[in-house]
Design a protein around this motif. Structure first.
Motif, short mmCIF file in Angstrom:
data_model
loop_
_atom_site.label_atom_id
_atom_site.label_comp_id
_atom_site.label_asym_id
_atom_site.label_seq_id
_atom_site.Cartn_x
_atom_site.Cartn_y
_atom_site.Cartn_z
N VAL A 76 0.85 -1.19 0.00
CA VAL A 76 0.00 0.00 0.00
C VAL A 76 0.88 1.24 0.00
O VAL A 76 1.87 1.32 0.74
N GLU A 77 0.53 2.20 -0.84
CA GLU A 77 1.13 3.53 -0.80
C GLU A 77 -0.02 4.53 -0.71
O GLU A 77 -0.97 4.47 -1.50
N ALA A 78 0.04 5.44 0.25
CA ALA A 78 -1.00 6.45 0.41
C ALA A 78 -0.35 7.79 0.68
O ALA A 78 0.67 7.86 1.37
N CYS A 79 -0.93 8.85 0.13
CA CYS A 79 -0.39 10.18 0.40
C CYS A 79 -1.51 11.22 0.37
O CYS A 79 -2.53 11.03 -0.29
N THR A 80 -1.28 12.28 1.11
CA THR A 80 -2.22 13.39 1.19
C THR A 80 -1.52 14.64 0.67
O THR A 80 -0.67 15.21 1.34
N ASP A 81 -1.87 15.04 -0.55
CA ASP A 81 -1.27 16.25 -1.14
C ASP A 81 -2.04 17.50 -0.77
O ASP A 81 -1.51 18.61 -0.87
N GLY A 82 -3.28 17.34 -0.36
CA GLY A 82 -4.08 18.49 0.05
C GLY A 82 -5.09 18.06 1.09
O GLY A 82 -5.72 17.01 0.96
N ALA A 83 -5.22 18.83 2.17
CA ALA A 83 -6.16 18.51 3.25
C ALA A 83 -6.47 19.79 4.01
O ALA A 83 -5.69 20.75 3.99
N PRO A 84 -7.60 19.84 4.71
CA PRO A 84 -7.97 21.07 5.41
C PRO A 84 -7.14 21.35 6.65
O PRO A 84 -7.05 22.50 7.09
N PHE A 85 -6.50 20.31 7.22
CA PHE A 85 -5.76 20.49 8.46
C PHE A 85 -4.35 19.93 8.33
O PHE A 85 -4.14 18.90 7.67
N ALA A 86 -3.39 20.57 8.97
CA ALA A 86 -2.00 20.13 8.91
C ALA A 86 -1.83 18.73 9.48
O ALA A 86 -0.91 18.00 9.12
N LEU A 87 -2.73 18.34 10.38
CA LEU A 87 -2.64 17.03 11.02
C LEU A 87 -3.09 15.89 10.11
O LEU A 87 -2.73 14.73 10.34
N CYS A 88 -3.84 16.20 9.07
CA CYS A 88 -4.44 15.14 8.24
C CYS A 88 -3.45 14.13 7.69
O CYS A 88 -3.70 12.92 7.74
N PRO A 89 -2.31 14.54 7.12
CA PRO A 89 -1.41 13.56 6.52
C PRO A 89 -0.84 12.53 7.50
O PRO A 89 -0.36 11.47 7.07
N ALA A 90 -0.93 12.81 8.80
CA ALA A 90 -0.36 11.88 9.78
C ALA A 90 -1.06 10.53 9.80
O ALA A 90 -0.50 9.54 10.26
N ILE A 91 -2.29 10.45 9.27
CA ILE A 91 -3.05 9.21 9.34
C ILE A 91 -2.76 8.28 8.17
O ILE A 91 -3.12 7.10 8.21
N THR A 92 -2.09 8.78 7.13
CA THR A 92 -1.93 7.95 5.93
C THR A 92 -1.17 6.66 6.20
O THR A 92 -1.42 5.64 5.57
N GLY A 93 -0.23 6.69 7.15
CA GLY A 93 0.53 5.49 7.46
C GLY A 93 -0.33 4.35 7.97
O GLY A 93 0.04 3.18 7.83
N ARG A 94 -1.46 4.68 8.55
CA ARG A 94 -2.33 3.64 9.09
C ARG A 94 -2.88 2.73 7.99
O ARG A 94 -3.22 1.58 8.26
N TYR A 95 -2.92 3.22 6.77
CA TYR A 95 -3.48 2.41 5.68
C TYR A 95 -2.58 1.25 5.29
O TYR A 95 -2.97 0.38 4.50
N GLN A 96 -1.38 1.18 5.91
CA GLN A 96 -0.55 -0.01 5.75
C GLN A 96 -1.22 -1.25 6.34
O GLN A 96 -0.84 -2.39 6.02
N GLU A 97 -2.21 -1.04 7.20
CA GLU A 97 -2.92 -2.18 7.77
C GLU A 97 -3.73 -2.95 6.74
O GLU A 97 -4.24 -4.04 7.02
N LEU A 98 -3.84 -2.41 5.53
CA LEU A 98 -4.51 -3.13 4.47
C LEU A 98 -3.67 -4.27 3.91
O LEU A 98 -4.19 -5.17 3.25
N VAL A 99 -2.36 -4.24 4.15
CA VAL A 99 -1.50 -5.31 3.67
C VAL A 99 -1.96 -6.63 4.30
O VAL A 99 -2.11 -6.74 5.52
N GLY A 100 -2.19 -7.63 3.45
CA GLY A 100 -2.67 -8.93 3.92
C GLY A 100 -4.17 -9.07 3.92
O GLY A 100 -4.70 -10.16 4.15
N VAL A 101 -4.90 -7.97 3.65
CA VAL A 101 -6.37 -8.03 3.58
C VAL A 101 -6.79 -8.45 2.17
O VAL A 101 -6.18 -8.04 1.18
N ARG A 102 -7.82 -9.27 2.10
CA ARG A 102 -8.33 -9.73 0.81
C ARG A 102 -9.52 -8.86 0.39
O ARG A 102 -10.42 -8.57 1.18
N ILE A 103 -9.52 -8.43 -0.86
CA ILE A 103 -10.64 -7.68 -1.40
C ILE A 103 -11.71 -8.68 -1.84
O ILE A 103 -11.46 -9.55 -2.67
N GLY A 104 -12.89 -8.55 -1.28
CA GLY A 104 -13.97 -9.48 -1.60
C GLY A 104 -15.13 -9.26 -0.65
O GLY A 104 -15.30 -8.17 -0.09
#
Length: 202
Positions: A76-104
């Protein structure tokens, strides 16, 4: 046919979601998604220099899922190029939890479990819906195209059989394209086979 002409109105907000599906040389699949929100007027925002200007992205989010042919997310690669708050990009790393998840089946529920509430970005999580759909369109779409070169009698029924109106097992679409999977009768008339009016009913 486009939508009927609207009453006079003013555009205030525009959301654009784009997705791309790629087959990689190593046999995996890359699915990328981008979500951009813009407004037609400027409005105050302390985190963005005092204001966000008309046409400047309020949200500009990207995500790439690398998936194998068993629908398992490998990277997984995720990035926030634009957001209303400076804190927003800090959450993108959490989307690494999708590794190992099956789409279905259960995909939407899994997203709620992983990223619901304060555990994720509402808009990044929303983007994962069309990204998942794009994966199936990319993976199975190619298979459908290959199957279409074969005679109808030997085509394999699609895994999406009975998942929508047109692909009901008793529909004329299934009768013509996958006759071995057809469950209807030539004598019966059902809702799936009734012609639809073009455009919108007003």
């Amino acid at each position: 046919m486009p939508l009927p002409a609207p009453t006079p109105r003013q555009l205030l907000h525009k959301r654009v979601v784009q997705c791309w599906g790629y087959r990689r040389e190593d046999g995996l699949w890359d699915i990328e998604g981008r979500l951009v929100d813009t407004k037609t007027y400027p409005f105050p925002n302390e985190d963005r220099g005092g204001a966000i200007q008309a046409g400047e992205p309020l949200h500009d989010l990207w995500i790439r899922l690398t998936i194998d042919s068993q629908c398992l997310i490998q990277a997984v690669e995720a990035c926030t190029d634009g957001a209303p708050f400076a804190l927003c990009p800090a959450i993108t790393g959490r989307y690494q939890e999708l590794v190992g998840v099956r789409i279905g089946p259960g995909w939407s529920q899994k997203l709620k479990e992983l990223f619901g509430g304060t555990s994720g970005c509402t808009h990044m999580t929303e983007l994962l819906g069309p990204v998942a759909t794009t994966f199936f369109q990319t993976l199975y779409g190619q298979r459908y195209d290959e199957e279409d070169t074969k005679p109808a009698a030997v085509r394999r029924p699609p895994p999406v059989l009975n998942t929508c109106h047109a692909l009901a097992s008793d529909s004329l679409v299934v009768k013509n394209r996958w006759p071995q999977a057809y469950t209807g009768s030539d004598r019966e008339t059902n809702d799936h086979n009734r012609p639809l009016l073009e455009g919108c009913i007003t």
